[in-house]
Design an enzyme around this catalytic site. Sequence first.
Site, PDB file in Angstrom:
ATOM      1  CE  LYS A 252      -5.337   4.440  -4.778  1.00  0.00           C
ATOM      2  NZ  LYS A 252      -4.405   4.447  -5.769  1.00  0.00           N
TER       3      LYS A 252
ATOM      4  CB  SER B 114      -2.441   3.275  -8.190  1.00  0.00           C
ATOM      5  OG  SER B 114      -3.312   2.108  -7.616  1.00  0.00           O
TER       6      SER B 114
END
Length: 770
Positions: free
Chosen positions: A720, A677
Amino acid sequence: MEQIVFEEFNLVPLKGVVVFPSARTHLDVGRPKSIKALENAMATNGLVFVSCQVDSGVSAPGQRDLYEIGTVILIKQLSKLPNNTVRVFVEGKYRAKMTKIHDRDDFLSVSVEKLSEVHQDELFSVAAVRVLKETFDTYKKLFRKLPAIEIEKILLETSAGVLVDKLAQVLPIPIEAKQSMLDILDIDERIIRFTKLLNYEKEIALLRGKIDHDVKVAIEEHQREFFLREQMKVIQKEMNNGENENSDSKELAEQITAVKMPSTVKKKALKELERYKLVSQTSPESAVIRHYLTWLIDLPWDKQSKAKIDLENVQTVLDQDHYGLEKIKERVTEYLAVQKLTKSMKAPILCLVGPPGVGKTSLAKSIATSVKRNFVRITLGGVRDEAEIYGHRRTYIGAMPGRIIQGIKKAGTNNPVVLLDEIDKMSSDFRGDPASAMLSVLDPEQNHAFSDHYIEEPFDLSKVMFIATANSLSTIPGPLRDRMEIIELSSYTEIEKFHIARNHLLNKQIKEHGLDKAKLTIADVAINEMIRHYTREAGVRNLERQIGTACRKIARKYADDPSRAYTIDKQNLQELLGKQKFDYRTIEPEDLIGVATGLAYTAFGGDTLQIEVSLSKGKGHLVLTGKLGDVMKESAQTALSYVRSRAAELGIDEDFNEKLDIHIHVPEGAVPKDGPSAGITMTTAIVSALTNKAVSKDIGMTGEVTLRGRVLPIGGLKEKSISAHRAGLKTIICPEKNEKDLDDIPAIVKDDVQFIFVRDVSEVLKLALV
């Protein structure tokens, strides 16, 4: 002074034999060198020196392996035996002391010093001989197998020294004792020592006889008791017309009749009961049969919890015990709703997967409470023997049923909630594979007739609600994982941790520490400080420990002054818990060139990640630091390849890779990092450094990049985004395909943070670069 006489004779080492002067005996010799020494001696004067080995296991003895004092013997007769050995009849001549061994190739010879016996007091010798003969008379009565005729001849000897030597030669005394007799040159001392030895051997013989007698009596008593018991059984059987039912057997029969077990099981139990009646109570088999019957009686063949399913109550209990976990609560209520309607649905096997401390075990307990079923926990961590699941065969000593049947017995019903804790921690070795054994337990098509090796009769597990827990799916075999419905529990967010601490942990710790809830106040900011700066975990175990530590400090003060009210806030938290242990990153104070903010998903939740890029003169080398994993290294190479292929569009010198070295660093260097990511973050940082344009400090980003510039979806967007909100970021750039995850993000985060979803990395660069 007496002249010392040295002579040389052929040497024959002996194993376990001592030859005395004046004694005659047979010797069997098998060593080639020893046979050669005998034959050589026969050809000359027939004299040979013999000495006993200290250790009979030595095959080629040297001087250190032989006793120093031996005997010079005369060979009277020599004959060869069929097995390559020689039998010699010898007569001892005199004692001699070995001084040096010579190797004559075919045999050994030895230099010896002739030893003379010492005789001091004639009258003392006569008295000592008489005492010796009296002692020997008692001794020979205890040893019936002595050579009587030979001993009678020996006792006629008039010489005290010869008498002791000949007796020592024929009596069954230890070799060490015989050698000590040979070593003594003083005849009077030799007589005394030999008399003491006979007394010692006599006492041992008497004690051994007593032990043998006691053992024999004990065995006879046991046999007599067994015989009488068998007689009593036969008499009782005749008196009761063949119905031998003592109180224990009657009690077992009544219990078997009272328990509603399947007909096949009851038939097996009654058959074992008949065997139990016929087996002696003293036999070990009696206890084995009784233990087996007890297990058959105690198992809940027909006992089950009969509680009406109330979906509102189920939802209430789950909401009271756990904050969040909406999908799991929904799945449990769905199952119970269907079961309430059909009344025949097989129980599912749920597997709760998540990091330690997120509430898997406590959730299973709450499910059992909500459906009003008994709860039992079976720990599988470290199990490596499949007998722990299937049970042991009854033929083994100490055999027991497996953990599944033991758990059902402990629950007391046949439809409990069974928690299979740490199912991913099972391993296999030479004793079998317990993970494979669990297949028949968790398969709805098989577990209605689960067969335990100890019970040997099928038991219905289809009514049991199995809930398994695991930290990782990677260690669970595929076939076993296929039989379970996987429900993943992610790490708690800060918001969830706050509510869990406020609504559950705080009250629990106040009660456990004996504090008054009305006199202790913990500010919300103090709880948030504990979460952010004193713990870093996926669950709430350490958070509970920190709350407990604070309560313990207050309890010390409360014990001195119970009337005082106490408050825990941000100001006194450090006094109670010490210095802060962890620190979360915040946004940079200004826009920086070559520094982009990424979002990471860790085992402890979400976190922000700074990716730094620096340029230096070189030849296009790419340097990666920060303890990156293989996936992040490949993301960096992909990002660089994308930038090189789009250099002209981005306003970058197309030959930059031939002039510059690029160094990508991800702090902190000691922490391992990996995951798919960080692609768009690395791309943004590289372009920023090459174009000398700063990256906005208010923007965080997450997503993987391809060589074509496509932004791929990621996981953990909820965690996140919470970490980005905590760090003070105002905008988050995410992959377009992650827009569906927006529903999972808390409202407080969505209100403060703007989410921008992109398809191509070019969109990211337009948004991020100042």
